[in-house]
Design an enzyme around this catalytic site. Structure first.
Site: not given
Length: 930
Positions: A806, A814, A823, A850
């Site tokens: 993770d 973000n 991305d 993620e």
């Protein structure tokens, strides 16, 4: 003699949660705040009015009318969700419009004429319309069919207003309208002639900035410097001058208001903070010193009892812990921020020991009664009302709280001071335990009893003295002998640091390694059992307390946890706690049942402990859905291979920092996918009907919401439709009959070409169904198939390992750099993972959001080095994103898939290991065993 000082007053500390552009607040100068019936906030700013749902704001007007932009003044929302708003010289009305999304949109219903000679300062509902306080007169906005009409209030409101001018504030009850103006002028309006009061009635010579109702016929009035209570029938008034009201506050007169909490109390602004008014008592709460220069705009209390404060230039503030947890800190009067112990007493007083000194706090009247200018650590009060406190490394002093006589004793490194039933004083130190008999208070220093480091102790109801000495539990009965409780801890290397009596003959022990419960028989003749508390998440306990409700409070490194006999709830800084790391022996219960907690960053006072278990229903929502860059409203659409994106959130503002989400798309996700963000993105979705579900989770409160759903309906691709397939067949038949003799070879070639194209398209669809289009890795379903294939074909000399990864703090990437950068990180992360695979039969897949999954083939003796090599390959070099280089780390859980074992069982172990890494600091790898 220790120097003692008297301090006049103290303010509690506001813990601010800022909402800015990162949270979807598009404007930073907030003028007004109100709430729609669906829970969203209506925010007025220098650029007009917008509706905010916690992560995104949209302008209430979608017509781009230039008259509906600019300086916002006030807003009202009626029972039908009709919105009345005022700009600097303009009044408008918006009504709800139908919408296919979770929330309703609004459309402009009426826009009034430009008010060139008026400044509509305030407004309130009156009868069937809205009465408005303008500069020169009162106006009345009245429904007129499907529209509205703005008139002089003296004509259409039923009120006698012809003598009323220069109004600045207004309030209505069911029978009257109360109006305020300049120079303390206050008038009661009805169908009779106005009844006015002013300076002659004791009102200050200041402009009335806001009015509200304290009780029937009793008005609460705010001016720049005063709070006034006025009997509107007799004109009798009482005035209280507010503290923290410098001259600069007069410049914010248009924003000063009284916000009711629905329980007979009000909140109003002061410089750098608020004043709370309840039952003729005023308490002050201020921002920390470094934030005290912020100018506060309007205040507002929403239906969840959140206090919101608009600012001039810093966005929106939510006062965390408002009305539930108060905080005291050095910046608002305490001697220090590092609070070692607190001792609440009768008469609403509390002694507070900190690294800066010893304070006596009158928390009801917000005064410091005394201050001793010397660092203080342990505290207790004996049966003769002597206060005992350890000060420096080798001194303890006592104070007779009646005569204030002091005496000092030489005791070093004191952790805790206890009092037995016979008033013997016990000192728990780093070197051992010392006692002082009450007969020797004035003649002797404390005497040694037993050696060893003693961090904590407690007396049970039957006068058994329990104490921790050198990581073991000792007890002392009436015979005066210390005996060791010789029993193994359920967890290896457990180090006890805190004790509490959890019930009759039940001792709770916390420390580094967890929390345990020891049950014993009378006089400790036999230990019945020792077991760990279930569902307790923290691994380190600094302080324990059992209160009068028989609830167990545990101060940990992650906040303050409380157990009511059934459930655990955790209180953190997200709820208003001063800090998440509590100090040793720093919990105390007040005579009124409230809870005090000393932390490394101030003192917290939990005012309503019972409310911690009053769970409010979580309110997740799906706000928008997009296919590619096009909004999607749930209708049937032709097949598209563009990404499908869901935007969701929650209106639970009070717990927003503690809430995360789980989502699932039927036909794509086999299990719920965790995310701390507010977006779910699917690179492509096969044709058919898919139901998307999202639910909100508050782990600290042990809550999971009911899911909310959205259905996506997508037609099959044209080349897979039945008519097209039939057309292909028909063409083949017709052509075959027409030229079967002399073009057979050509037909066969064309048929092969057609078959090859269909096969290629089918293969491409199959590839897309198994591949994550963003990263190129296997998707969740495909990597699970690989696990099943490996499980079915495991060789005796091969060992299969599952590694669940993770990306750490991906939501921050973000939020700071944008979703495009996010991305880019996912693509580069996947590329580096793929480059780290060595053996044939090893696979990498994107498991969701993620999260990534590696399937490794490796000997047990080499797996540690293999994991280290993967981590180096992924995290050594910084990740390039648009305009920046950033460090990216990951947390991972690893387990082995044993021969004959189902892969979901192994995945559960890996997921539990990953969960443990994320709650122990991240950027690490934990191995799970069976």
């Amino acid at each position: 003699m220790i120097a003692a000082w008297v301090f006049p007053s103290v303010a509690q500390t506001i813990l601010p949660r800022f909402y800015t552009s990162a949270n979807g607040i598009s404007d930073q100068e907030i003028h007004s705040i109100s709430q729609l019936h669906d829970g969203r906030l209506l925010i007025g700013s220098e650029n007009g009015f917008s509706i905010w749902n916690g992560y995104k704001s949209v302008n209430i007007d979608n017509s781009n009318n230039p008259r509906l932009r600019g300086f916002a003044l006030w807003s009202l929302v009626d029972d039908h969700d009709t919105v009345f708003v005022s700009y600097l010289k303009q009044i408008a009305v918006f009504r709800p419009a139908s919408s296919l999304s979770t929330f309703r949109n609004y459309k402009l219903a009426w826009i009034g004429p430009r008010l060139n000679a008026q400044f509509p300062r305030q407004a309130t509902f009156w009868k069937d319309g809205v009465i408005i306080a303008g500069d020169n007169k009162l106006l009345f906005l009245k429904p007129y069919g499907d529209s509205y009409r703005l008139e002089d209030a003296n004509i259409s409101s039923g009120l006698k207003t012809e003598s009323i001018q220069d109004t600045s504030a207004i309030y209505t009850d069911t029978r009257e309208v109360w109006v305020g103006g300049h120079h303390g002028r206050f008038c009661v309006l009805s169908s009779n002639l106005p009844k006015c009061y002013g300076v002659m009635n004791g009102l200050p010579d200041e402009r009335v900035d806001d009015i509200n109702q304290l009780s029937p016929g009793i008005a609460q009035i705010r001016t720049v410097n005063h709070l006034i209570t006025l009997d509107t029938m007799t004109g009798r008034s009482t005035s209280h001058r507010l503290e923290f009201t410098p001259k600069s506050l007069a410049n914010l007169g248009n924003f000063l208001n009284l916000s009711p909490n629905g329980q007979g109390a009000f909140v109003t602004q002061i410089a750098g903070g608020i004043a709370s008014v309840s039952h003729n008592q005023i308490t002050y709460e201020r921002l920390s010193l470094e934030l005290s220069s912020i100018f506060l705009g309007r205040s507002f209390i929403d239906r969840q009892q959140n206090l919101w404060l608009g600012t001039i230039g810093r966005g929106l503030i939510r006062a965390v812990g408002f009305q539930s947890i108060t905080k005291y800190a050095k910046s608002t009067g305490l001697s220090g921020n590092n609070i070692w112990q607190v001792l609440p007493t009768d008469h609403d007083l509390a002694w507070v020991a900190s690294d800066g000194g010893l304070d006596l706090l009158d928390y009801k009247n917000q005064h410091f009664l005394r201050h001793y200018d010397i660092s203080s650590y342990a505290l207790t009060m004996d049966h003769s009302n002597h206060l005992w406190s350890s000060t420096d490394l080798d001194t303890v002093f006592s104070i007779d709280t009646k005569s204030l006589r002091e005496r000092s004793y030489r005791v070093s490194n004191v952790n805790q001071i206890l009092v037995s039933k016979n008033n013997t004083i016990w000192f728990l130190t780093q070197e051992g335990i010392f006692s002082l008999n009450p007969d020797n208070f004035s003649t002797h220093d404390p005497q040694p009893e037993i050696s060893g480091s003693a961090p904590s102790g407690i007396f049970s109801a039957d006068n058994i003295f329990w104490v921790i000495i050198n990581d073991r539990i000792y007890y002392r009965l009436d015979d005066g002998i210390f005996r060791k409780l010789d029993l193994p801890w359920p967890k290896q290397n457990f180090q006890p640091t805190a004790l509490s009596m959890c019930g009759k003959n039940i001792l709770c022990v916390g420390g580094q390694g967890g929390l345990f419960r020891i049950k014993y028989e009378k006089n400790v003749s036999r230990v019945v059992s020792i077991d760990a508390f279930e569902a307790f998440r923290s691994s380190t306990i600094y302080s324990l307390l059992t209160d009068r409700r028989h609830w167990l409070w545990a101060g940990t490194e992650h906040g303050l946890s409380v157990f009511n006999g059934t459930d655990w709830v955790t209180v953190t800084t997200a709820d208003g706690l001063a800090a998440n790391d509590l100090n040793q022996n720093a919990l105390a219960e007040g005579p009124d049942g409230t809870i005090w907690a000393g932390t490394s960053n101030g003192l917290s006072h939990i005012l309503h402990p019972d409310d911690l278990f009053h769970k409010r229903n979580l309110q997740p929502f799906i706000d928008a859905v997009q296919i590619g860059n096009t909004d999607y409203a749930g209708q049937r659409i032709p097949y598209r291979s563009a990404p499908l994106t869901f935007h969701f959130g929650t209106l639970d503002f009070r717990d927003d920092l503690g809430i995360h989400f789980q989502y699932r798309l039927d036909g794509i996700d086999n299990n719920w996918i965790d995310t701390e963000g507010s977006t779910a993105r699917y690179p492509n979705v096969p044709s058919g009907t898919h139901r998307f579900a999202v639910r909100a989770i508050n782990a600290d409160k042990h809550q999971i919401s009911t899911p909310v759903y959205f259905t996506v309906i997508m037609d099959v691709p044209m080349w897979r439709s039945i008519p097209v397939i039939l057309l292909y067949v028909l063409m083949a038949v017709v052509v075959g009959y027409g030229i079967q003799n002399w073009r057979l070879d050509y037909i066969l070639r064309q048929t092969h070409i057609l078959e090859r194209r269909v096969a290629e398209q089918t293969a491409e669809l199959a590839r897309q169904a198994r591949t994550d289009s963003l990263t190129g890795l296997f998707n969740r379903g495909a990597i699970q198939e690989k696990l099943q294939e490996l499980k079915n074909g495991i060789h005796l000399r091969k060992h299969v390992y599952i590694m669940l990864l993770d990306i750490d703090f991906f939501k921050q990437i973000n939020d700071v750099h944008g979703h495009v950068a996010g991305d880019e990180v996912l693509v580069e992360f996947a590329h580096r993972l793929t480059g780290s695979l060595l053996a044939h039969g090893e696979y990498a897949g994107r498991y969701g959001g993620e999260e990534f999954l590696l399937v490794l083939l490796c000997a047990p003796s080499l797996i540690q080095n293999r994991i280290k090599t993967i981590r180096q390959a992924v995290t050594t070099d910084m990740f390039p994103v648009t305009g920046a280089l950033i460090n990216v780390t990951f947390s991972a859980g690893v387990t082995r898939l044993d021969p004959g074992e189902d892969w979901p069982t192994a995945m559960k172990r890996a997921d539990q290991a990953l969960y443990a890494v994320k709650h122990s600091g991240r950027n690490d790898t934990f191995f799970a065993t069976e």
